[in-house]
Design an enzyme around this catalytic site. Structure first.
Site, PDB file in Angstrom:
ATOM      1  N   HIS A   1       2.486  -9.433  12.021  1.00  0.00           N
ATOM      2  CA  HIS A   1       3.542 -10.208  10.431  1.00  0.00           C
ATOM      3  C   HIS A   1       3.595  -9.297   9.374  1.00  0.00           C
ATOM      4  CE1 HIS A   1       2.553 -10.951   6.713  1.00  0.00           C
ATOM      5  NE2 HIS A   1       2.565 -12.967   6.994  1.00  0.00           N
ATOM      6  N   ASN A   2       2.786  -8.188   9.741  1.00  0.00           N
ATOM      7  CA  ASN A   2       3.082  -7.067   7.823  1.00  0.00           C
ATOM      8  C   ASN A   2       4.342  -6.757   8.533  1.00  0.00           C
ATOM      9  OD1 ASN A   2       0.696  -8.586   7.249  1.00  0.00           O
ATOM     10  ND2 ASN A   2      -0.166  -5.698   6.803  1.00  0.00           N
TER      11      ASN A   2
ATOM     12  N   SER B   1      -3.473 -13.726   6.148  1.00  0.00           N
ATOM     13  CA  SER B   1      -2.296 -13.040   4.970  1.00  0.00           C
ATOM     14  C   SER B   1      -2.107 -13.951   4.295  1.00  0.00           C
ATOM     15  CB  SER B   1      -0.854 -12.935   5.941  1.00  0.00           C
ATOM     16  OG  SER B   1      -0.243 -13.094   5.262  1.00  0.00           O
TER      17      SER B   1
ATOM     18  N   GLY C   1     -12.947 -11.082  -0.926  1.00  0.00           N
ATOM     19  CA  GLY C   1     -14.564 -11.346  -0.333  1.00  0.00           C
ATOM     20  C   GLY C   1     -15.312 -12.385  -1.199  1.00  0.00           C
TER      21      GLY C   1
ATOM     22  N   GLN D   1     -14.248  -2.574   2.786  1.00  0.00           N
ATOM     23  CA  GLN D   1     -13.184  -1.983   3.370  1.00  0.00           C
ATOM     24  C   GLN D   1     -13.070  -1.491   5.081  1.00  0.00           C
ATOM     25  OE1 GLN D   1     -14.371   1.446   1.262  1.00  0.00           O
ATOM     26  NE2 GLN D   1     -12.380   1.301   0.218  1.00  0.00           N
TER      27      GLN D   1
ATOM     28  N   LYS E   1       0.713   0.953   2.959  1.00  0.00           N
ATOM     29  CA  LYS E   1      -0.548   0.563   3.049  1.00  0.00           C
ATOM     30  C   LYS E   1      -0.968   0.760   4.655  1.00  0.00           C
ATOM     31  CE  LYS E   1      -2.839  -1.455  -0.219  1.00  0.00           C
ATOM     32  NZ  LYS E   1      -4.311  -2.653  -0.762  1.00  0.00           N
TER      33      LYS E   1
ATOM     34  N   LYS F   1      -1.365 -10.286  13.305  1.00  0.00           N
ATOM     35  CA  LYS F   1      -1.120 -10.208  11.488  1.00  0.00           C
ATOM     36  C   LYS F   1      -0.485  -9.209  11.426  1.00  0.00           C
ATOM     37  CE  LYS F   1      -2.983  -9.618   7.587  1.00  0.00           C
ATOM     38  NZ  LYS F   1      -2.808  -8.518   6.806  1.00  0.00           N
TER      39      LYS F   1
ATOM     40  N   GLU G   1       7.636  -7.876   7.442  1.00  0.00           N
ATOM     41  CA  GLU G   1       7.577  -8.446   6.172  1.00  0.00           C
ATOM     42  C   GLU G   1       7.853  -7.210   5.375  1.00  0.00           C
ATOM     43  OE1 GLU G   1       3.122  -8.806   4.626  1.00  0.00           O
ATOM     44  OE2 GLU G   1       3.892  -7.942   3.372  1.00  0.00           O
TER      45      GLU G   1
ATOM     46  N   LEU H   1     -17.738  -8.467  -1.280  1.00  0.00           N
ATOM     47  CA  LEU H   1     -17.699  -8.713  -2.055  1.00  0.00           C
ATOM     48  C   LEU H   1     -16.666  -9.098  -3.237  1.00  0.00           C
ATOM     49  CD1 LEU H   1     -20.915 -11.401  -3.160  1.00  0.00           C
ATOM     50  CD2 LEU H   1     -18.931 -11.701  -1.463  1.00  0.00           C
TER      51      LEU H   1
ATOM     52  N   ARG I   1      11.041   3.476   3.215  1.00  0.00           N
ATOM     53  CA  ARG I   1       9.829   3.287   2.612  1.00  0.00           C
ATOM     54  C   ARG I   1       9.140   5.072   2.864  1.00  0.00           C
ATOM     55  NH1 ARG I   1       5.926  -1.128   2.073  1.00  0.00           N
ATOM     56  NH2 ARG I   1       6.671  -3.032   2.293  1.00  0.00           N
TER      57      ARG I   1
HETATM   58  N1  LIG Z   1      -6.096  -7.418  -1.040  1.00  0.00           N
HETATM   59  C1  LIG Z   1      -5.817  -7.670  -0.042  1.00  0.00           C
HETATM   60  O1  LIG Z   1      -4.712  -7.804  -0.723  1.00  0.00           O
HETATM   61  C2  LIG Z   1      -5.681  -7.654   0.369  1.00  0.00           C
HETATM   62  C3  LIG Z   1      -5.178  -8.838   1.819  1.00  0.00           C
HETATM   63  C4  LIG Z   1      -5.598  -8.889   2.666  1.00  0.00           C
HETATM   64  C5  LIG Z   1      -6.560  -8.130   3.551  1.00  0.00           C
HETATM   65  N2  LIG Z   1      -7.401  -7.266   2.899  1.00  0.00           N
HETATM   66  C6  LIG Z   1      -8.212  -7.080   3.478  1.00  0.00           C
HETATM   67  O2  LIG Z   1      -9.507  -7.623   3.023  1.00  0.00           O
HETATM   68  C7  LIG Z   1     -10.487  -5.911   3.403  1.00  0.00           C
HETATM   69  C8  LIG Z   1     -11.560  -6.210   1.908  1.00  0.00           C
HETATM   70  O3  LIG Z   1     -10.451  -5.719   0.770  1.00  0.00           O
HETATM   71  P1  LIG Z   1     -10.615  -6.444  -0.920  1.00  0.00           P
HETATM   72  O4  LIG Z   1      -9.338  -5.388  -1.589  1.00  0.00           O
HETATM   73  O5  LIG Z   1     -11.284  -6.889  -1.244  1.00  0.00           O
HETATM   74  O6  LIG Z   1     -12.058  -4.612  -1.065  1.00  0.00           O
HETATM   75  P2  LIG Z   1     -12.111  -3.431  -0.651  1.00  0.00           P
HETATM   76  O7  LIG Z   1     -11.845  -2.586  -1.793  1.00  0.00           O
HETATM   77  O8  LIG Z   1     -11.172  -2.509   0.717  1.00  0.00           O
HETATM   78  O9  LIG Z   1     -13.268  -3.113   0.068  1.00  0.00           O
HETATM   79  C9  LIG Z   1     -14.693  -3.062  -0.993  1.00  0.00           C
HETATM   80  C10 LIG Z   1     -15.599  -3.822  -0.090  1.00  0.00           C
HETATM   81  O10 LIG Z   1     -16.222  -3.154   0.570  1.00  0.00           O
HETATM   82  C11 LIG Z   1     -17.695  -3.164   0.244  1.00  0.00           C
HETATM   83  N3  LIG Z   1     -17.996  -2.206   1.166  1.00  0.00           N
HETATM   84  C12 LIG Z   1     -16.936  -0.617   1.466  1.00  0.00           C
HETATM   85  N4  LIG Z   1     -17.903   0.513   2.254  1.00  0.00           N
HETATM   86  C13 LIG Z   1     -19.003   0.034   2.268  1.00  0.00           C
HETATM   87  C14 LIG Z   1     -20.192   0.375   3.283  1.00  0.00           C
HETATM   88  N5  LIG Z   1     -20.068   1.180   3.549  1.00  0.00           N
HETATM   89  N6  LIG Z   1     -21.124  -0.417   3.367  1.00  0.00           N
HETATM   90  C15 LIG Z   1     -20.808  -2.508   3.338  1.00  0.00           C
HETATM   91  N7  LIG Z   1     -20.252  -2.745   2.130  1.00  0.00           N
HETATM   92  C16 LIG Z   1     -19.143  -1.572   2.169  1.00  0.00           C
HETATM   93  C17 LIG Z   1     -17.678  -2.465  -1.084  1.00  0.00           C
HETATM   94  O11 LIG Z   1     -19.071  -3.087  -1.473  1.00  0.00           O
HETATM   95  P3  LIG Z   1     -20.030  -2.570  -2.328  1.00  0.00           P
HETATM   96  O12 LIG Z   1     -19.282  -3.156  -4.024  1.00  0.00           O
HETATM   97  O13 LIG Z   1     -21.024  -1.815  -2.562  1.00  0.00           O
HETATM   98  O14 LIG Z   1     -19.352  -0.576  -2.917  1.00  0.00           O
HETATM   99  C18 LIG Z   1     -16.603  -3.843  -1.523  1.00  0.00           C
HETATM  100  O15 LIG Z   1     -17.795  -4.855  -1.062  1.00  0.00           O
HETATM  101  C19 LIG Z   1     -10.049  -4.913   3.407  1.00  0.00           C
HETATM  102  O16 LIG Z   1     -10.265  -5.137   4.987  1.00  0.00           O
HETATM  103  C20 LIG Z   1      -8.258  -5.165   3.245  1.00  0.00           C
HETATM  104  O17 LIG Z   1      -7.712  -4.389   3.762  1.00  0.00           O
HETATM  105  C21 LIG Z   1      -6.775  -7.175   1.704  1.00  0.00           C
END
Ligand SMILES: NC(=O)c1ccc[n+]([C@@H]2O[C@H](COP(=O)([O-])OP(=O)(O)OC[C@H]3O[C@@H](n4cnc5c(N)ncnc54)[C@H](OP(=O)(O)O)[C@@H]3O)[C@@H](O)[C@H]2O)c1
Length: 487
Positions: A192-193, A135, A21, A82, A267, A189, A196, A17, A294
């Site tokens: 796509h990136n 995305s 999430g 993550q 990234k 995906k 991009e 979350l 880049r």
């Molecule tokens: N940010 C963007 O724009 C974007 C866009 C598309 C896709 N994504 C992808 O979406 C995913 C989530 O991205 P995000 O930016 O929301 O979060 P994030 O910073 O990548 O991950 C943090 C989350 O992962 C959990 N976590 C990490 N290690 C864990 C483990 N060993 N067991 C259980 N939970 C664990 C954390 O829980 P705790 O709170 O307990 O630490 C937290 O909820 C990633 O794969 C990212 O690449 C991101």
């Protein structure tokens, strides 16, 4: 809200979350028919979410066991943690508790080969694993992303309507389609990136050429991009480029773009695209140049050392500014067509290698909304593949052929200007070189084959007869027929 659920009441759950999430969970909860279970390793994040959004009616759990118990069967849980080790840890936890037919969805940015591995392992346990590209960043997650699910058709039967309920909508259609089995969603995906990256680099080069060629200020160039956004270049990236160029830095009063350090980060998904295209033997030169640009920008020591190297002797100015700006617009459009054509080549090659039945026209359609490369232009790609599903190269489709025909003189002018003026335009110039290479009736690859045969007896084929040949270079230089292959 129920912190200790006892009954299975949720049709979908979200694990993880953080920003993505939470936003996806809120998006899901806001749609008719969804009851959303939520779980995060650290309770504090769950608590914040359910406290700030009571309207969502989340079914929240403190333990993974309670979370699993709160899901209706077949259970479906979307993992948004993550990428990498975090994802594997959550998959292990869910796999231990899930039963046959349940569905684990990985919505993170996983490498598609990891998804293939994870899907196989889950399948062996009787579980469904759906690697899903999502995305649109944080905003898209909340209001409607573009969704690229892989996995089995059986899993998509349950997930399709749920995904459709939260996806972006473009011209009345939800931006989601079942891309293909196992890693297909994450592969698409990734491409796509990569596209991009190319799109962004091309826009940046257009800006740089206009600025250096005409001396226009960023705010004036913002107006040019805003105007372009009304025509065939209409897209989210052109729109936000105008916004960025118009922004003034509050602290210095300068254009923001002039106070941002000129070292671009990444990234990794662009790098994955290029690495995989190299493995597949597909020239994605527009994407590769964008990734390299880049990387070059982020080498301050080398850039400082090289800054005294000589450039062109003559200063460069444009005589007819309006004509030059129009030339740059056309060069941008032609280069963009090349980048997309190359990206779709990589999708075709990936589908062939990994056994996916990917509908190219559908992919272009689901990129029309929610995602970063959303654009009107994508309709033309869908049309091209609808007209000819076996289209060998996108840029040969009638619409794109005509577009390039109208743009190519300008394209050549702009690339020549850039070279003469010493303005780096790697994506513009490599796209033009690709175009001229792919359309050439005869390439100097023949000479390369001759060189390879000379030093390594790699053999060659002839244009005038069947067979594989070798010249006895260190002997009497007669030609012999060889049993081996020339490749
Ligand atoms: N940010 C963007 O724009 C974007 C866009 C598309 C896709 N994504 C992808 O979406 C995913 C989530 O991205 P995000 O930016 O929301 O979060 P994030 O910073 O990548 O991950 C943090 C989350 O992962 C959990 N976590 C990490 N290690 C864990 C483990 N060993 N067991 C259980 N939970 C664990 C954390 O829980 P705790 O709170 O307990 O630490 C937290 O909820 C990633 O794969 C990212 O690449 C991101």
């Amino acid at each position: 809200m129920n912190a200790t659920p006892t009954a299975a009441t949720a049709n979908i759950g979200v694990v993880g979350l953080a920003v993505m999430g939470s936003n996806l969970a809120r998006n899901l909860a806001s749609r008719e028919g969804n009851t959303v279970a939520v779980y995060n390793r650290t309770w504090a994040k769950t608590e914040t979410l359910i406290t700030e959004h009571p309207e969502a009616g989340f079914v929240a759990s403190k333990t993974i066991e309670e979370f699993v118990a709160s899901l209706e069967k077949p259970r479906a849980a979307l993992i948004m943690v993550q990428a990498g080790a975090g994802t594997d840890a959550v998959i292990d936890e869910l796999s231990a508790l899930f039963e046959e037919g349940d569905i684990i969805i990985d919505g993170g940015n996983a490498l598609f080969t990891d998804t293939i591995r994870r899907e196989k392992a889950a399948r062996e346990k009787g579980l469904n694993f759906v690697g899903t590209g999502i995305s649109g960043g944080e905003e898209g997650a909340l209001n409607g992303p573009s969704i690229m699910p892989g996995g089995s058709a059986e899993a998509y039967e349950k997930l399709g309507p749920i995904f459709a309920s939260i996806a972006a909508v473009a011209e009345g259609e939800p931006c989601v389609t079942h891309v293909g089995t196992d890693g297909a969603g994450h592969f698409v995906k990734m491409i796509h990136n990569g596209i991009e990256y190319a799109d962004m680099q091309l826009i940046a080069e257009a800006y740089d050429l206009i600025r250096q060629g005409t001396g226009a200020a960023p705010a004036e160039i913002a107006d040019i991009f805003a105007e372009w956004n009304k025509g065939e270049l209409e897209s989210y990236l052109i729109e936000i480029t105008a916004e960025v160029l118009r922004q003034t830095d509050a602290e210095t009063g300068k254009p923001l773009v002039d106070v941002i350090l000129d070292q671009a980060g990444s990234k990794g998904t662009g790098v994955w695209t290029v690495q995989n295209a190299l493995d597949l033997g597909i020239p994605v030169s527009g994407i590769a140049e964008a990734v390299f640009a880049r990387a070059l920008s982020s080498k301050p020591a080398q850039r400082a050392a090289a800054s005294s190297l000589p450039g062109p002797a003559e200063p460069w100015t444009v005589d007819d500014k309006a004509t030059f700006v129009e030339d740059v617009r056309r060069a941008l459009y032609a280069s963009k067509i090349v980048a997309y054509s190359q990206g779709f080549d990589a999708i075709i090659a990936g589908a062939e290698k990994y056994g996916w039945d990917i509908k190219k026209g559908e992919i272009a359609k689901i990129w029309r909304g929610g995602c970063i490369i959303r654009a009107q232009f994508l309709n033309r790609i869908t049309d091209a593949y609808n007209d000819d599903p076996e289209l060998v190269a996108l840029l040969t489709a009638p619409y794109f052929r005509a577009a390039i025909e109208g743009a190519q003189e300008s394209w050549r002018q702009v690339v020549a200007h850039a070279a003469k003026a010493g303005i780096p335009s790697p994506a513009f110039s490599s796209s033009l070189a690709y175009y001229d290479g792919i359309r050439a009736p005869r390439l100097p690859a023949a000479l390369v084959q001759g060189q390879r045969d000379f030093f390594g007896a790699h053999t060659y084929q002839r244009v005038d007869k069947e067979g594989t040949f070798h010249t006895l270079w260190s002997g009497d230089r007669t030609e012999i027929e060889s049993a081996g292959s020339s490749h």
